[in-house]
Design an enzyme around this catalytic site. Sequence first.
Site, PDB file in Angstrom:
ATOM      1  N   CYS A  42       0.846  -1.204   0.000  1.00 51.32           N
ATOM      2  CA  CYS A  42       0.000   0.000   0.000  1.00 51.32           C
ATOM      3  C   CYS A  42       0.876   1.247   0.000  1.00 51.32           C
ATOM      4  O   CYS A  42       1.988   1.243   0.522  1.00 51.32           O
ATOM      5  CB  CYS A  42      -0.912  -0.001   1.226  1.00 51.32           C
ATOM      6  SG  CYS A  42      -2.080   1.383   1.240  1.00 51.32           S
ATOM      7  N   ASP A  44       0.420   3.776   1.706  1.00 48.63           N
ATOM      8  CA  ASP A  44       0.360   4.352   3.055  1.00 48.63           C
ATOM      9  C   ASP A  44       1.763   4.645   3.608  1.00 48.63           C
ATOM     10  O   ASP A  44       2.630   3.769   3.611  1.00 48.63           O
ATOM     11  CB  ASP A  44      -0.372   3.351   3.976  1.00 48.63           C
ATOM     12  CG  ASP A  44      -0.776   3.977   5.298  1.00 48.63           C
ATOM     13  OD1 ASP A  44       0.103   4.556   5.984  1.00 48.63           O
ATOM     14  OD2 ASP A  44      -1.969   3.896   5.655  1.00 48.63           O
ATOM     15  N   ARG A  46       2.809   4.861   6.426  1.00 45.08           N
ATOM     16  CA  ARG A  46       3.183   4.112   7.643  1.00 45.08           C
ATOM     17  C   ARG A  46       3.667   2.699   7.337  1.00 45.08           C
ATOM     18  O   ARG A  46       3.990   1.951   8.255  1.00 45.08           O
ATOM     19  CB  ARG A  46       1.984   4.049   8.608  1.00 45.08           C
ATOM     20  CG  ARG A  46       1.515   5.422   9.072  1.00 45.08           C
ATOM     21  CD  ARG A  46       0.146   5.327   9.693  1.00 45.08           C
ATOM     22  NE  ARG A  46      -0.864   4.907   8.729  1.00 45.08           N
ATOM     23  CZ  ARG A  46      -2.151   4.719   9.028  1.00 45.08           C
ATOM     24  NH1 ARG A  46      -2.569   4.922  10.259  1.00 45.08           N
ATOM     25  NH2 ARG A  46      -3.004   4.335   8.101  1.00 45.08           N
ATOM     26  N   HIS A  98      -2.218  -4.082   4.980  1.00 44.46           N
ATOM     27  CA  HIS A  98      -2.032  -3.669   6.374  1.00 44.46           C
ATOM     28  C   HIS A  98      -3.383  -3.387   7.005  1.00 44.46           C
ATOM     29  O   HIS A  98      -4.317  -2.938   6.345  1.00 44.46           O
ATOM     30  CB  HIS A  98      -1.104  -2.454   6.466  1.00 44.46           C
ATOM     31  CG  HIS A  98      -1.682  -1.194   5.888  1.00 44.46           C
ATOM     32  ND1 HIS A  98      -2.223  -0.193   6.657  1.00 44.46           N
ATOM     33  CD2 HIS A  98      -1.838  -0.793   4.610  1.00 44.46           C
ATOM     34  CE1 HIS A  98      -2.669   0.782   5.873  1.00 44.46           C
ATOM     35  NE2 HIS A  98      -2.451   0.441   4.614  1.00 44.46           N
ATOM     36  N   CYS A 101      -6.218  -0.074   6.801  1.00 45.97           N
ATOM     37  CA  CYS A 101      -5.917   0.573   5.508  1.00 45.97           C
ATOM     38  C   CYS A 101      -6.983   1.640   5.189  1.00 45.97           C
ATOM     39  O   CYS A 101      -8.187   1.370   5.275  1.00 45.97           O
ATOM     40  CB  CYS A 101      -5.875  -0.483   4.409  1.00 45.97           C
ATOM     41  SG  CYS A 101      -5.504   0.194   2.773  1.00 45.97           S
TER      42      CYS A 101
HETATM   43 CO    CO Z   1      -3.464   1.175   2.972  1.00 45.77          CO
END
Ligand code: CO
Length: 215
Positions: A42, A44, A46, A98, A101
């Site tokens: 992803c 993302d 993080r 994750h 998400c």
């Molecule tokens: Co995500």
Amino acid sequence: MTVLDRLFDNNSAWAEEIKKQDPRFFNKLSEQQSPEYLWIGCSDSRVPANEIVGMLPGELFVHRNIANMVIHTDLNCLSVVQYAIDVLKVKHIIVCGHYGCGGVTAVVQDKRYGLVDNWLQHIKDIYYRHEDRFERCLDEEERVDVLCEINVVEQVLNLCRTTMVQDAWNRGQELSLHGLIYSIRDGILRDLQVTYDSIKDVPAPMRIPVLLGRV
Ligand code: CO
């Protein structure tokens, strides 16, 4: 002074640190890359691929998009997969989702964010297709987490169905596909036990005919 000063400062400190440990590191790396893994994760912020599995530059080939999807018509992702298999000859492809998400949450909450809503329709399809799996969920957070897991399983299956993966297996190339999920709450990665490493693992209706003269 520019707004990017922090980034440039960090970069020179990082490069110095690496060179301190191995003065030839960047020389070696500039000659070639030979990663054993392709990571599809992803976008993302993080979930930084290299950091969470402790890999140095050169060890992980990476593709990231919102909600770590492998879509049959996404030329971007398909090109990465093709290059990784045919040219770099990676031995493992990891789809890593994750918990929590944002893309998956948007679907569960039925929220709109703009153009990205169209991309997320793929997640919505999965949500409706597995409706029964959510009946026992206690709350929204659990629904999101269950959907995050199912999404990884579905994306690994999508990967299995690509011509590149099936052609590689048909010509005897060593290649395993894995589905993992990462928790941003504790930094721990879990194996969802959806490993495929041969054409025999692919359900018969999803097998693509062998391309004559090619494999
Ligand atoms: Co995500």
